[in-house]
Design a protein around this motif. Structure first.
Motif, short mmCIF file in Angstrom:
data_model
loop_
_atom_site.label_atom_id
_atom_site.label_comp_id
_atom_site.label_asym_id
_atom_site.label_seq_id
_atom_site.Cartn_x
_atom_site.Cartn_y
_atom_site.Cartn_z
N UNK A 88 0.76 -1.04 -0.30
CA UNK A 88 -0.09 -0.03 0.03
C UNK A 88 0.81 1.40 0.04
N UNK A 89 0.77 1.96 -1.13
CA UNK A 89 1.38 3.37 -1.20
C UNK A 89 0.68 4.59 -1.36
N UNK A 90 1.19 5.55 -0.62
CA UNK A 90 0.83 6.85 -0.60
C UNK A 90 1.91 7.80 -1.43
N UNK A 91 1.51 8.41 -2.82
CA UNK A 91 2.63 9.12 -3.39
C UNK A 91 1.89 10.36 -3.91
N UNK A 92 2.54 11.34 -3.94
CA UNK A 92 2.15 12.64 -4.55
C UNK A 92 3.14 13.47 -5.16
N UNK A 93 2.79 14.41 -6.05
CA UNK A 93 3.44 15.33 -6.60
C UNK A 93 2.81 16.68 -6.67
N UNK A 94 2.26 17.28 -5.64
CA UNK A 94 1.34 18.41 -5.43
C UNK A 94 1.95 19.50 -5.91
#
Length: 324
Positions: free
Chosen positions: A138-144
């Motif tokens: 389970x991954x949380x990934x962002x380029x906000x």
């Protein structure tokens, strides 16, 4: 015996570029003191021009696999929580699957903005408890940084980029709150509040990715109330309260929201894992990033009861009680 989804490995990745608050002073009517006072943020990481969300997610996944002593094909499935995918489709999760060289299993994304990792954990837990998977990434990934309006000082100074990953594995427990693994989950949403936090673009409306828009004060008032309620609800399902919690690992949006929620739960701040000062708000990546930091420096130990909660655009919010 009860089938549980137990933490097996944790890892994270942050882009190399570190952006201190002072960097915004040249282009905005703001200051390091203004940002720290209102958010607790001191710095954040921004992805380079040649990095995408799937790149960050893949690095975090590799770190979690290394921590667990596993290979990609030991994983049955990948769930990525993100609101900033590389492309409209295919999913970031399938891109991570390919980049890891994983030749089996399944992969899909979930989108609940800052609550995305909580939603991802709930989905993973359900799949494992139902016997449809034995081991999930389970991954949380962002380029906000890609959806910021750099003229809006109320939002662009708050967000950062990054990724965190947690491997959950099926294990047998006794069916009590002393078991390791995910013990309880609680999810909510209310679409009436969409205007408090949203992006003003999309495939079927503007045909653009759009920019983030936020109503800070109304959102703050909603956040503390709803986060406290969902945290208490998750704990109540297992007959526990804030007094039983070893660590709160919250969504890292704003130090005032974090402190307000901990206060209402009667949990002291020295039992809260804080990374907002170093990472800013990394949306769906913030909880796994904080989990990885807390486990990596030895604060989070096997057997500790962890309560994680988050709220994001939608509005969507929820909590997970997990024994490490």
């Amino acid at each position: 015996m009860t089938r549980r989804a137990v933490a097996r490995g944790i890892g994270h990745y942050l882009p190399e570029r570190i952006v201190p608050n002072s960097e915004f002073e040249a282009s905005l009517d703001t200051s390091d003191e203004w940002i720290r006072t209102r958010s607790g943020i001191e710095r954040r990481h921004f992805a380079s021009d040649d990095q995408s969300t799937s790149d960050l997610a893949t690095e975090a996944a590799r770190a979690a696999l290394a921590d667990a002593g596993l290979e990609p094909d030991d994983i049955d499935g990948i769930i990525v929580a993100t609101s900033t995918p590389d492309l409209t489709f295919p999913s970031v999760a399938t891109m991570v699957q390919s980049k890891l060289g994983m030749t089996r299993g399944f992969a899909f994304d979930v989108q609940a903005v800052c609550a995305g990792f909580i939603y991802g954990l709930c989905n993973a837990n359900a799949l494992i408890v139902a016997g449809q998977a034995d081991r999930l990434l389970v991954i949380g990934a962002e380029t906000f940084s890609r959806i910021m309006d750099w003229t809006d000082r109320s939002t662009c100074v708050l967000f950062g980029d990054g990724a965190g990953a947690l491997i959950l594995e099926a294990a047998e427990g006794d069916g009590t709150n002393a078991d390791r693994g995910i013990l309880a989950t609680d999810l909510h949403s209310d679409g009436r509040h969409r205007d408090m936090l949203y992006v003003d673009g999309g495939v079927s409306t503007t045909g653009t990715s759009g920019k983030l828009r936020m109503q800070g004060n109304p959102l703050f008032r909603q956040a503390v109330e709803k986060l406290t309620q969902t945290a208490d609800a998750a704990l109540d399902k297992i007959g526990m309260t804030g007094a039983d919690v070893d660590w709160i690992v919250p969504h890292q949006a704003n130090i005032r929201i974090i402190a307000g929620t901990a206060r209402k739960m009667n949990v002291p701040m020295d039992q809260v894992i804080l990374t907002v000062q170093d990472h800013g708000n990394t949306s769906a990546a913030s909880i796994p990033l904080a989990l990885s930091v807390g486990a990596g420096d030895g604060r989070i130990k096997r057997g500790d009861l962890i309560l994680s909660e988050a709220i994001g655009g939608g509005l969507a919010w929820g909590a997970v009680a997990l024994r490490w």
